[in-house]
Design an enzyme around this catalytic site. Sequence first.
Site, mmCIF file in Angstrom:
data_model
loop_
_atom_site.group_PDB
_atom_site.id
_atom_site.type_symbol
_atom_site.label_atom_id
_atom_site.label_comp_id
_atom_site.label_asym_id
_atom_site.label_seq_id
_atom_site.Cartn_x
_atom_site.Cartn_y
_atom_site.Cartn_z
ATOM 1 N N SER A 158 0.827 -1.200 0.000
ATOM 2 C CA SER A 158 0.000 0.000 0.000
ATOM 3 C C SER A 158 0.867 1.258 0.000
ATOM 4 C CB SER A 158 -0.942 -0.040 1.209
ATOM 5 O OG SER A 158 -1.907 0.976 1.163
ATOM 6 N N HIS A 190 -7.382 -5.709 0.027
ATOM 7 C CA HIS A 190 -6.169 -4.921 0.238
ATOM 8 C C HIS A 190 -5.351 -5.376 1.447
ATOM 9 C CE1 HIS A 190 -3.724 -1.509 -0.841
ATOM 10 N NE2 HIS A 190 -3.765 -1.018 0.387
ATOM 11 N N ASP A 214 -9.686 -5.421 -4.489
ATOM 12 C CA ASP A 214 -8.946 -4.414 -3.732
ATOM 13 C C ASP A 214 -9.658 -3.069 -3.842
ATOM 14 O OD1 ASP A 214 -7.014 -2.606 -2.708
ATOM 15 O OD2 ASP A 214 -5.427 -4.050 -3.145
#
Length: 537
Positions: free
Chosen positions: A306, A512, A480
């Site tokens: 991320s 995610h 995601d």
Amino acid sequence: MTLSITVSLVLLLPLLFSSVHTLTFFRSPLALRSFFGSSAVEPAEAVADDHRYPGYTPATHLQDPDVEEIRNQNLNVETTELPAKTSVLEQGSDWMGNKQRKNHGEMTSSSSISTEVELVTRGNTNEDSTENEIVSGLEQLRLNYLLEKMEELLKCDPRTSMTVPELIRYYGFGAEIHHVTTSDGYILELHRLLGKTSSCAARTKRRPGKCRPVLLQHGLLSSSSAWVLNEPSKALGYILAEQGYDVWLGNARGNIYSLNHTTLDVKSFEFWDFSFDEMGKYDLPAVIDYILTTTKFKKLHYVGHSMGTTMFWVLSHEHPQFTQNKVVSMSALGPVAFVSHAVAPIMLLAPFNRPIGWLLTDVLHEYRLLNPDFFLTKLLQKACCVTNLSKIICRNSVFLLIGFDKKDLDLEWLPVILSQINAGASTRTVIHFAQIGYNGNFAKFDYHSGNMAHYNQTKPPLYDLSRVKVPVLLKWGDNDFLADPTDVQHLNRELRSCPVTSSEISNPKFNHLDFLWGRDAAQVVYKDVMDFMRKHS
């Protein structure tokens, strides 16, 4: 507390409006059954995998019929007598004695639980006036008995109060704490994860890692804990250590492990005046140099999740030659640069990034958001220790924020995840993500009228992704909410100056945060990461 509640409401208002239907949904047990499966509102199943965390005893008393009464009747006060097998006084004496015992953790105070449960009880009583009268003596005894049962259930997993080094040692691995000072004065804490059986050097001949250092960099709101929030056989940090790599876990400025500066007060605006831009520009060069100096290697592997990937893109933009000389490979899990197609709730703030930024920083002076002291974080964490139904609610609340895949989350880890993963972030970092979501560009922070002073131009400069020169692995999934496949493909096209391997997750529901603790992450993600690292070792 009032200020935190105000800030939370400001941030959550768009989310609440967009998700109001879920409030009605959760009122229906039948809907819960159809959505989560019939077991969702049935008594908890016995925990079979007790060996997963040594020394932890599962709450087998969840099968207790009295506890089931709490779960099924929403803590309504009953006038029925206590079970004949146990008197109220005996139960009270036994429970009070049990509270003196320590079982790898601390009890929640009975006074606070009593207050909370009493409020719940009052809120769930029948609207009929006769149901709202003062409970009789027998009913009060009954309530006290149920409260003591509730307190026993609120004994949380001992891992929830551990630091990352403590959690690592809990599973028999070694851990070291290191500190790095950036060129702009921030003091960052690094955690080094050592192999379980012997030193890295002793395993170089039979393990593919050959002691080469690998830096694992967490994402937004997270910390070094992101890489150890699962069993050792399923968490990337442990897996890489067992494969012979020298594993280093980063902590970006502003999270719970990196709240120090050589001159600035941690409560000041100046301390929190940063976003992922400064993390990539200052944090990563300092950390990478420190690791390479300590390990005597010339290059390391980088794995980001991320925002950890966003930091690397910034690093490459600001210091392209540095990155090319000191990083041998970059594995990007849930890569984030462009987020115009993201549907995560944080993107609901995107159209309002400017007024929200002004309100939080200039009016409320809230420079740090979503830290572990936020009342919503504590509320969710406590709720997850109570009953199966509470776990379901918490589970859905988490997935509401980052994507949904109920089958890939181990509920026994949920209290630990909630206590560890939310390490805080600067307001400016959150606003910066909202800006790039709204503007559709991967650009520096937008100061609006202050752009000329900062950049000598009216709009913030774009990050040049063609400056990324090292081999890149992009791992992404269809479910995601933040790293949307369309945005990932946009990123792929912009990485024009390096070899890119774009790899979709085979599990279509992979979200995610499954990159960190998904049940099948070791098979569908980490195997590819290790193959990629071996290829570029």
